[in-house]
Design an enzyme around this catalytic site. Structure first.
Site, mmCIF file in Angstrom:
data_model
loop_
_atom_site.group_PDB
_atom_site.id
_atom_site.type_symbol
_atom_site.label_atom_id
_atom_site.label_comp_id
_atom_site.label_asym_id
_atom_site.label_seq_id
_atom_site.Cartn_x
_atom_site.Cartn_y
_atom_site.Cartn_z
ATOM 1 N N SER A 9 0.824 -1.235 -0.024
ATOM 2 C CA SER A 9 0.035 0.095 -0.077
ATOM 3 C C SER A 9 0.962 1.144 -0.002
ATOM 4 C CB SER A 9 -0.889 0.181 1.024
ATOM 5 O OG SER A 9 -1.389 1.367 1.472
ATOM 6 N N HIS A 34 -1.508 -1.165 -4.174
ATOM 7 C CA HIS A 34 -2.794 -0.731 -3.357
ATOM 8 C C HIS A 34 -2.587 0.570 -3.094
ATOM 9 C CE1 HIS A 34 -6.122 -1.669 -0.515
ATOM 10 N NE2 HIS A 34 -5.581 -0.649 0.139
ATOM 11 N N ASP A 36 -4.841 3.746 -1.594
ATOM 12 C CA ASP A 36 -5.885 4.409 -0.545
ATOM 13 C C ASP A 36 -6.296 5.850 -0.990
ATOM 14 O OD1 ASP A 36 -5.830 2.163 1.454
ATOM 15 O OD2 ASP A 36 -3.706 2.625 1.296
ATOM 16 N N MET A 38 -8.678 8.596 0.263
ATOM 17 C CA MET A 38 -9.674 8.981 1.392
ATOM 18 C C MET A 38 -10.106 10.388 1.321
ATOM 19 S SD MET A 38 -7.064 7.722 4.552
ATOM 20 C CE MET A 38 -6.090 6.236 4.462
ATOM 21 N N HIS A 67 -8.527 1.202 -3.389
ATOM 22 C CA HIS A 67 -9.423 1.226 -2.050
ATOM 23 C C HIS A 67 -10.001 2.686 -1.722
ATOM 24 C CE1 HIS A 67 -9.284 0.416 2.457
ATOM 25 N NE2 HIS A 67 -10.394 0.665 2.025
ATOM 26 N N MET A 69 -11.940 5.053 0.280
ATOM 27 C CA MET A 69 -12.627 5.296 1.576
ATOM 28 C C MET A 69 -13.171 6.621 1.470
ATOM 29 S SD MET A 69 -9.336 3.774 3.711
ATOM 30 C CE MET A 69 -8.513 3.665 2.463
ATOM 31 N N MET A 138 -11.276 -5.222 6.553
ATOM 32 C CA MET A 138 -10.311 -4.211 7.214
ATOM 33 C C MET A 138 -9.841 -4.996 8.656
ATOM 34 S SD MET A 138 -9.659 -1.714 4.872
ATOM 35 C CE MET A 138 -8.721 -0.855 6.356
ATOM 36 N N PHE A 144 -5.644 5.287 8.391
ATOM 37 C CA PHE A 144 -4.217 5.641 8.714
ATOM 38 C C PHE A 144 -3.724 4.229 8.364
ATOM 39 C CE2 PHE A 144 -6.929 8.454 11.205
ATOM 40 C CZ PHE A 144 -6.264 9.611 10.801
ATOM 41 N N GLY A 145 -2.186 4.722 8.183
ATOM 42 C CA GLY A 145 -1.273 3.277 8.234
ATOM 43 C C GLY A 145 -0.643 3.164 9.610
ATOM 44 N N ASP A 176 -6.359 -5.935 5.095
ATOM 45 C CA ASP A 176 -5.728 -4.743 4.821
ATOM 46 C C ASP A 176 -5.618 -3.898 6.509
ATOM 47 O OD1 ASP A 176 -4.890 -1.979 4.299
ATOM 48 O OD2 ASP A 176 -6.585 -1.589 3.063
ATOM 49 N N GLY A 177 -4.348 -3.788 7.050
ATOM 50 C CA GLY A 177 -4.371 -3.119 8.045
ATOM 51 C C GLY A 177 -3.671 -4.034 9.235
ATOM 52 N N GLY A 198 1.238 -2.003 4.191
ATOM 53 C CA GLY A 198 1.674 -0.405 4.015
ATOM 54 C C GLY A 198 3.022 -0.376 4.815
HETATM 55 C C1 DX5 Z 1 -5.438 2.176 5.870
HETATM 56 C C2 DX5 Z 1 -5.477 1.753 4.638
HETATM 57 C C3 DX5 Z 1 -4.413 0.821 4.510
HETATM 58 C C4 DX5 Z 1 -3.011 1.177 5.043
HETATM 59 C C5 DX5 Z 1 -2.531 -0.087 5.679
HETATM 60 O O1 DX5 Z 1 -6.929 2.778 6.178
HETATM 61 O O2 DX5 Z 1 -6.504 1.151 4.106
HETATM 62 O O3 DX5 Z 1 -4.020 0.230 3.037
HETATM 63 O O4 DX5 Z 1 -1.981 1.424 4.227
HETATM 64 O O5 DX5 Z 1 -1.428 0.253 6.381
HETATM 65 P P1 DX5 Z 1 -0.623 -0.596 7.338
HETATM 66 O O6 DX5 Z 1 -0.173 -2.074 6.603
HETATM 67 O O7 DX5 Z 1 0.626 0.151 7.780
HETATM 68 O O8 DX5 Z 1 -1.671 -1.224 8.648
HETATM 69 ZN ZN ZN Z 2 -6.300 0.113 2.123
#
Ligand code: DX5
Ligand code: ZN
Length: 238
Positions: A9, A34, A36, A38, A67, A69, A138, A144-145, A176-177, A198
């Site tokens: 990601s 991937h 994201d 937002m 993705h 959001m 999720m 957030f990552g 994811d997450g 990510g």
């Molecule tokens: C968070 C995103 C993810 C994010 C995951 O809302 O959808 O794709 O990049 O990050 P990590 O792998 O650091 O949890």
């Molecule tokens: Zn994502």
């Protein structure tokens, strides 16, 4: 070829060198990239739009997995398709007319993915399984990552895997997450086959070495069937 897909990601990539980061992920052996999106409304953060998706799609042959959001994302679908998305994911919580939105994604010629938050029951996506190519669970609250994996999502993953096996077409089950070397085996055991990563990927330093080590951990789950999965999950406790 492995049935597992590794999807870095870019949220955790160096945005100042995004093209290089994407090429490096591809060279390291990733399967998808991937992205994201937002909107600062559905989730409390703002990220990228179709222009960045296009820039990424132009420098890679990886599958471009978008993705969204975003609250009520239907009107944005044509722009992301035009930008080069191969798969578009929309949240069940963000779409008043989920069925129609998924239909529109497929009608535009790309793969349709339904996404659900950690607090959302899997039953809510069951009626749309016949019309999706991917389900994304999720495993953190989106936005957030770098957050910690939520283990309470595992039974939901396992339930969705069982329903997916009853469908008449292939559906990828992604997570994811908080996915990392520490959590990948338990999500694989519960039925995930696509792993969005990510921070674990982009903070690893050596992407190729990271991908190789993840594939090594996944090797034991490559030929897992429903019966093996069931017996291992029940013997590993609640
Ligand atoms: C968070 C995103 C993810 C994010 C995951 O809302 O959808 O794709 O990049 O990050 P990590 O792998 O650091 O949890
Ligand atoms: Zn994502």
């Amino acid at each position: 070829m492995s049935r597992f897909r590794i999807a870095p990601s870019i949220l955790s990539a160096d945005f100042g060198h995004l093209a290089d980061e994407v090429r490096a992920a591809e060279d390291a052996g990733a399967d998808w990239v991937h992205l994201d999106v937002m909107d600062g409304h559905f989730v409390p953060n703002l990220t990228i739009g179709p222009d960045i998706v296009r820039a990424v799609a132009n420098v890679t042959s990886l599958v471009v997995d978008v993705h969204l959001m975003v609250s009520e994302p239907a009107h944005l679908i044509p722009s992301f398709v035009d930008a080069g998305a191969h798969c578009i994911g929309v949240h069940v919580e963000a779409c008043a007319h989920l069925h129609r939105t998924l239909q529109e994604i497929r009608a535009a010629g790309v793969r349709a993915c339904v996404v659900l938050n950690p607090g959302t029951a899997p039953e809510l996506v069951r009626p749309v399984l016949p019309m999706v190519d991917q389900v994304l669970v999720m495993t953190v609250n989106p936005g957030f990552g770098g957050q910690s994996f939520i283990p309470e999502t595992l039974p939901k993953l396992y339930q969705l895997r069982r329903w997916i096996e009853l469908q008449h077409h292939p559906i990828d089950l992604s997570v994811d997450g908080g996915i990392s070397a520490d959590t990948i085996e338990s999500v694989a055991l519960h039925g995930a086959d696509c792993f969005i990563m990510g921070s674990a990927f982009f903070k690893s330093g050596d992407y190729k070495c990271f991908v190789d080590s993840i594939r090594q951990r996944l090797a034991a789950y490559e030929r897992h069937d429903a019966a093996t999965r069931e017996s291992q999950i029940s013997s590993s406790g609640p």
